[in-house]
Design a protein around this motif. Structure first.
Motif, short mmCIF file in Angstrom:
data_model
loop_
_atom_site.label_atom_id
_atom_site.label_comp_id
_atom_site.label_asym_id
_atom_site.label_seq_id
_atom_site.Cartn_x
_atom_site.Cartn_y
_atom_site.Cartn_z
N GLY A 180 -4.60 2.09 8.79
CA GLY A 180 -3.99 0.78 8.96
C GLY A 180 -3.53 0.52 10.39
O GLY A 180 -3.51 -0.63 10.84
N ARG A 231 -4.61 8.52 4.68
CA ARG A 231 -5.41 7.50 3.98
C ARG A 231 -4.88 6.07 4.14
O ARG A 231 -5.63 5.12 3.92
CB ARG A 231 -5.48 7.85 2.48
CG ARG A 231 -6.23 9.14 2.19
CD ARG A 231 -6.37 9.37 0.71
NE ARG A 231 -7.13 10.57 0.42
CZ ARG A 231 -8.46 10.63 0.35
NH1 ARG A 231 -9.17 9.53 0.56
NH2 ARG A 231 -9.07 11.76 0.07
N ILE A 232 -3.62 5.91 4.54
CA ILE A 232 -3.05 4.56 4.62
C ILE A 232 -2.52 4.26 6.03
O ILE A 232 -2.91 3.27 6.64
CB ILE A 232 -1.93 4.37 3.58
CG1 ILE A 232 -2.52 4.46 2.17
CG2 ILE A 232 -1.22 3.03 3.78
CD1 ILE A 232 -1.50 4.34 1.06
N ALA A 285 0.93 4.12 -2.89
CA ALA A 285 0.77 5.56 -2.64
C ALA A 285 1.92 6.35 -3.25
O ALA A 285 1.71 7.42 -3.83
CB ALA A 285 0.69 5.80 -1.13
N TRP A 333 0.83 -1.21 0.00
CA TRP A 333 0.00 0.00 0.00
C TRP A 333 0.86 1.26 0.00
O TRP A 333 0.53 2.25 -0.67
CB TRP A 333 -0.91 -0.01 1.21
CG TRP A 333 -2.01 -1.01 1.13
CD1 TRP A 333 -2.10 -2.21 1.78
CD2 TRP A 333 -3.19 -0.91 0.32
NE1 TRP A 333 -3.25 -2.88 1.45
CE2 TRP A 333 -3.95 -2.08 0.55
CE3 TRP A 333 -3.68 0.04 -0.57
CZ2 TRP A 333 -5.16 -2.32 -0.08
CZ3 TRP A 333 -4.89 -0.19 -1.19
CH2 TRP A 333 -5.62 -1.36 -0.96
N THR A 365 -0.61 10.10 2.42
CA THR A 365 -0.24 8.74 2.81
C THR A 365 -0.56 8.48 4.28
O THR A 365 -1.09 7.42 4.64
CB THR A 365 1.25 8.50 2.55
OG1 THR A 365 1.54 8.75 1.17
CG2 THR A 365 1.65 7.08 2.91
#
Length: 259
Positions: free
Chosen positions: A181, A176-177, A163, A159, A173
């Protein structure tokens, strides 16, 4: 071989939990009964008198203000712990150099009991809520840091590469990640922090304040109101149980939604 056990159905889990609480009350009552001859005031600590006092204190709103003050202190302490712990955990999880630089100092500080800082906290912040906020935040920040860092390390690197290939900025990043996460681990750290904070709250509230559940326990001791003291202990246990259950539910809800 997979030894992971399936969770019990909700109804059975509730019945077993209530059974455990009833067993605890039974052992409590038996202990008071066994001590009644050797300790004349043992009956004042009985479950019946404690629960009766708790009902009376709640009905008369004598414990309401102390409970609200304690919950506010817990909320403020956890807020500052999250404010400090999440960014530090993200930085530690993302950078091995930063982790190596800070690990020694953080491990040293983590092993010092938060209550050891009580005299220093009073000298720095004076008497009142400020030293309590400091002590609670200091106690709560470590599980948040460690779990946040663990959450960052377990991220799927695919991921992050995706990105990067899409020219996502660092903020994009992160938002959204990385944060989504690692949120499950952050919530686990928050749950652990709640347990730690709730345990040290009572001794912290014996630190020159005039409100809170810890202060109420000192007050009942001075008044020799032992049934009210036990009522406060029961309330502390019940509130801690509710706070932990709420944190656990929040974690399960997030993980269920994520899957």
């Amino acid at each position: 071989m997979n030894t992971r056990q399936a969770p019990l159905p909700g109804g059975r889990h509730l019945v077993l939990s209530l059974g455990g609480l009833l067993a605890l009350l039974l052992f409590w009552g038996i202990g008071v009964w066994l001590l009644r001859d050797g300790m004349g005031m043992a009956s004042a600590f009985s479950p019946a008198k404690a629960l009766s006092s708790l009902w009376q204190l709640l009905a008369d709103n004598q414990l309401t203000s102390h409970t609200l003050v304690s919950l506010k202190r817990v909320a403020v302490g956890l807020f500052f712990a999250l404010l400090i712990g999440v960014p530090l955990g993200l930085a530690i999880g993302a950078s091995r150099k930063f982790e190596s630089t800070t690990s020694g100092a953080f491990q040293f500080l983590r092993m010092v009991s938060p209550l050891s800082w009580m005299p220093i906290a009073v000298m720095l912040f004076g008497i009142g809520d400020a030293p309590i906020y400091f002590l609670l935040a200091f106690a709560a920040v470590w599980p948040i840091i460690l779990n946040t860092a663990a959450g960052v390390r377990q991220l799927d690197r695919g991921w992050l590469l995706l990105a990067h290939s899409l020219s996502a900025t660092r903020w994009e990043t992160l938002r959204r990640i990385v944060l989504p996460g690692a949120l499950g681990h952050i919530l686990t750290g928050l749950r652990l922090a709640i347990g730690i904070v709730w345990i040290i709250l009572v001794p912290c509230e014996m630190l020159g304040v005039s409100s809170g559940l810890g202060y109420f326990i000192l007050d009942t001791r001075d008044r020799l109101a032992y049934s009210e003291l036990m009522a406060a202990i029961v309330l502390i246990g019940a509130l801690g149980f509710v706070l932990d259950a709420a944190a656990q539910h929040l974690h399960r809800h997030w993980m269920r939604g994520r899957h």
